[in-house]
Scaffold this active site. Structure first.
Site, PDB file in Angstrom:
ATOM      1  N   HIS A   1     -15.088 -11.064 -35.228  1.00  0.00           N
ATOM      2  CA  HIS A   1     -16.295 -11.107 -34.412  1.00  0.00           C
ATOM      3  C   HIS A   1     -17.489 -10.843 -35.336  1.00  0.00           C
ATOM      4  O   HIS A   1     -18.081  -9.762 -35.291  1.00  0.00           O
ATOM      5  CB  HIS A   1     -16.175 -10.032 -33.324  1.00  0.00           C
TER       6      HIS A   1
ATOM      7  N   CYS B   1     -26.072  -6.663 -30.070  1.00  0.00           N
ATOM      8  CA  CYS B   1     -26.648  -5.752 -31.066  1.00  0.00           C
ATOM      9  C   CYS B   1     -27.513  -6.507 -32.063  1.00  0.00           C
ATOM     10  O   CYS B   1     -27.896  -5.975 -33.094  1.00  0.00           O
ATOM     11  CB  CYS B   1     -25.545  -5.019 -31.824  1.00  0.00           C
TER      12      CYS B   1
ATOM     13  N   ASP C   1     -21.683 -15.524 -34.473  1.00  0.00           N
ATOM     14  CA  ASP C   1     -20.786 -14.766 -33.594  1.00  0.00           C
ATOM     15  C   ASP C   1     -19.361 -14.620 -34.133  1.00  0.00           C
ATOM     16  O   ASP C   1     -18.777 -13.559 -34.017  1.00  0.00           O
ATOM     17  CB  ASP C   1     -20.741 -15.443 -32.216  1.00  0.00           C
TER      18      ASP C   1
ATOM     19  N   ARG D   1     -19.058 -11.230 -19.063  1.00  0.00           N
ATOM     20  CA  ARG D   1     -17.606 -11.221 -19.259  1.00  0.00           C
ATOM     21  C   ARG D   1     -17.004 -10.048 -18.484  1.00  0.00           C
ATOM     22  O   ARG D   1     -17.643  -9.036 -18.284  1.00  0.00           O
ATOM     23  CB  ARG D   1     -17.270 -11.104 -20.750  1.00  0.00           C
TER      24      ARG D   1
ATOM     25  N   SER E   1     -21.293  -7.092 -29.112  1.00  0.00           N
ATOM     26  CA  SER E   1     -22.194  -8.026 -28.427  1.00  0.00           C
ATOM     27  C   SER E   1     -23.546  -7.369 -28.163  1.00  0.00           C
ATOM     28  O   SER E   1     -23.620  -6.168 -27.918  1.00  0.00           O
ATOM     29  CB  SER E   1     -21.583  -8.466 -27.099  1.00  0.00           C
TER      30      SER E   1
ATOM     31  N   ARG F   1     -28.598 -16.448 -20.788  1.00  0.00           N
ATOM     32  CA  ARG F   1     -28.136 -17.012 -22.054  1.00  0.00           C
ATOM     33  C   ARG F   1     -28.731 -18.371 -22.368  1.00  0.00           C
ATOM     34  O   ARG F   1     -29.117 -19.108 -21.467  1.00  0.00           O
ATOM     35  CB  ARG F   1     -26.608 -17.186 -21.993  1.00  0.00           C
TER      36      ARG F   1
ATOM     37  N   LYS G   1     -14.475 -16.583 -27.043  1.00  0.00           N
ATOM     38  CA  LYS G   1     -13.792 -15.302 -27.194  1.00  0.00           C
ATOM     39  C   LYS G   1     -12.279 -15.481 -26.989  1.00  0.00           C
ATOM     40  O   LYS G   1     -11.476 -14.851 -27.659  1.00  0.00           O
ATOM     41  CB  LYS G   1     -14.323 -14.272 -26.197  1.00  0.00           C
TER      42      LYS G   1
ATOM     43  N   TYR H   1     -18.937 -18.225 -15.523  1.00  0.00           N
ATOM     44  CA  TYR H   1     -19.861 -17.691 -16.542  1.00  0.00           C
ATOM     45  C   TYR H   1     -19.307 -17.842 -17.961  1.00  0.00           C
ATOM     46  O   TYR H   1     -18.123 -17.551 -18.205  1.00  0.00           O
ATOM     47  CB  TYR H   1     -20.175 -16.217 -16.265  1.00  0.00           C
TER      48      TYR H   1
END
Lengths: 480, 109
Positions: free
Chosen positions: A245, A269, A294, A86, A267, A387, A225, A216
């Protein structure tokens, strides 16, 4: 402009299922006049359409079919090496005033931004197909569920949206003929995937997202998002709910007593790992189930906090995933999915750093850029932010109430981050207000999920730093 | 919570993954009011015996380090909180500014 997405010519009965809603038709027509595609493909989410699009994607080398013996019905996609994460620096919130975008976002003036984007989109789909992707976010019978339409010239986006959302006829039906219904307008074009012409722009007042120049995930799957968090946080504040989130998991004791918790981590973690946790032997009889990995949409009803996961798939970081770190994720990514930017082995399987807990791996593979790779190569075989895009139904521990319209009741909210010092393993706030403070001041050391320096401590309130649109983050903090 | 605290030599102190269940269990127990905690300046911390660490290969020193509140680190952390709030301009609610002052005051006790 080089045509990186040549038009497809579907047989009759595929791609011609036009919705009846005139507002949608007018909007698509407007985008068509601007972008000048060769044809318009109306997605309905059917299996026949799916098979056709997969076949076309393989023919265009957008997807590589993997070995059916190794990973049944699954495909590999390689993004442009300049387009692997991103792009926060090119992500804009276009509210009438700068203050409305909040202090944590890049702001851009709406009229000028529309004009700039329309300039970039002019004729951008010449020789390409314009795909119209209808989708809903949220369980079909949830009061929080939203309808979105994404226009895209990327077949990879269509196939990914089919996994990540409830896509197709379900959304068209939900919208029906209603001419004033709320729905999100998303426009995406690859252009020529040039970082100099890459912009992700949100117009919350118009419930509109325009994304250009990227292919992407988070930049182009506008449901995630962009809608579920950024536009979502704006709608949520107006409508009295919260877009967060957060993962949502269920935990059931051997006696059958069940709690749900929501957890906000920035993100990369370990949200997905936590949401699919398998308790150690010592905790025999305890069960952890996944509602979401998420995003949580939450609302207080009758004095209790309820949450739904608006998504229908997982878009997780691959490297490091193995049968030791996350067996449920490994099962979730064993069939019927898309991989992006992992390595391809000589026998048509996928591979990534950390796939084999013992450190073994293939002697030869094709890396994420499409080059030969051996264990002696200096480059990584899989991109660190490679991903998987996998349907939730693949998850062996999907919570039985995943589809429940009213959501699941939340007993605790957890805030976490990646901190090599200062923060203890766990602690509990003294009260609600103190809890909000913990969320507001949370921080994490940066990783590769968003481009930028790696390893610096960054404040990330509620893990929403670049994902919330509020007239001042303060308002979100007040509402939390 | 923080799975990523590092000890000497930059090694992660907590095993993570499935063992995160141990932390989750403490949280669930706290929700049900059936487990203990110690009051610290930053909040309620599990005491040594409040976390179920059975059958886990983790020495006492690592547990102490995982739960340690280093006053010097927190002095820096508090300064970072202030810096962050200041960077947001005038939008930080008074309640949060108050929380920061109370946190600082608890460290001064």
């Amino acid at each position: 402009m080089k045509n990186i997405a040549p038009a497809i010519s579907p047989p009759s009965g595929i791609g011609d299922n036009k919705p009846a809603n005139h507002v949608v038709l007018d909007w698509v027509h407007e985008v068509e006049l601007l972008t000048k595609p060769e044809n318009v493909f109306w997605c309905d989410g059917s299996d026949r359409e799916h098979q056709y699009l997969l076949q076309e994607a393989v023919r265009q080398n957008v997807l590589i079919k993997l070995n059916d013996q190794k990973v049944p019905r699954s495909y590999l996609h390689r993004s442009n090496p300049n387009d692997v994460a991103r792009v926060e620096q090119f992500t804009f919130i276009c509210t009438p005033s700068k203050e409305e975008a909040g202090p944590t976002n890049n702001w851009s003036e709406p009229a000028q931004t529309y004009s700039k984007l329309h300039g970039l989109l002019k004729g951008a789909m010449r020789g390409r197909s314009l795909f119209v992707v209808p989708y809903i976010m949220g369980p079909p019978d949830s009061p929080l569920t939203k309808v979105g339409f994404e226009i895209t010239d990327s077949i990879y986006v269509v196939l990914s949206m089919r996994i990540m959302t409830r896509m197709g006829a379900i959304a068209v039906k939900r919208l029906g003929h209603d001419l004033v219904a709320e729905w999100n307008r998303g426009v995406h074009s690859l252009l020529d995937v040039d970082p100099a012409r890459r912009f992700i722009c949100h117009f919350p007042q118009d419930n509109t997202i325009i994304s250009v120049g990227s292919g992407y995930g988070g930049n182009v799957l506008l449901s995630k998002k962009c809608l579920a968090l950024r536009i979502g946080s704006y709608l949520a504040r107006k409508q009295g709910w919260m877009a967060e989130h957060m993962l949502i998991l269920g935990v059931e004791s051997p006696e059958g007593k069940k709690h749900y918790v929501a957890a906000a981590f920035p993100s990369a973690c370990g949200k997905t790992n936590f949401a699919m946790l398998i308790p150690p032997k010592h905790f025999a009889g305890w069960k952890v189930t996944t509602v979401g990995d998420d995003i949580a949409w939450m609302q207080i009803r009758d004095g209790r906090l309820f949450a739904v996961n608006p998504e229908n798939g997982y878009f997780g970081v691959v490297p490091g995933t193995n049968y030791k770190s996350n067996p449920n994720a490994m099962k979730s990514i064993a069939h019927d999915l898309l991989y992006t930017n992992v390595a391809l082995t000589d026998d048509g399987d996928v591979w990534w750093e950390g796939k084999d807990p013992d450190g073994s791996g293939p002697n030869h593979a094709i890396d994420w850029r499409g080059n030969d790779w051996t264990p002696d190569s200096k480059e990584k075989a899989a991109h660190p932010n490679s991903r998987f895009t996998a349907p939730v139904r693949n998850n062996p521990v999907l919570d039985p109430d995943f589809e429940k319209g009213e959501g699941v009741p939340i007993s605790a909210i957890i805030f976490g981050g990646r901190r090599s010092n200062t923060m203890p393993l766990v602690f509990q706030s003294f009260d609600w207000e103190h809890g909000v403070y913990l969320g507001a001041t949370m921080a994490s050391e940066t990783t590769a999920a968003a481009t930028g320096a790696v390893g610096q401590v960054r404040r990330d309130p509620m893990a929403m730093l670049t994902l919330a649109i509020i007239s001042g983050t303060g308002s979100q903090l007040e509402n939390a | 919570m923080n799975w990523f605290r590092k000890g000497e030599g930059g090694k992660f102190l907590w095993p993570g993954f499935g063992d995160n269940m141990r932390v989750l269990k403490w949280i669930i127990d706290r929700c049900e009011g059936s487990n203990g905690a110690l009051k610290s300046p930053i909040g309620w911390l599990p005491g040594l015996h409040d976390l179920d660490l059975a059958e886990l290969d983790l020495d006492r020193k690592s547990v102490d380090e995982l739960l340690e509140i280093d006053h010097e680190d927190w002095k820096k952390e508090l300064a970072e909180h202030k810096k962050f709030f200041d960077s947001l301009g005038g939008v930080v609610p008074q309640e949060l500014t108050n929380q920061r002052e109370q946190l600082a005051a608890r460290f001064a006790e």
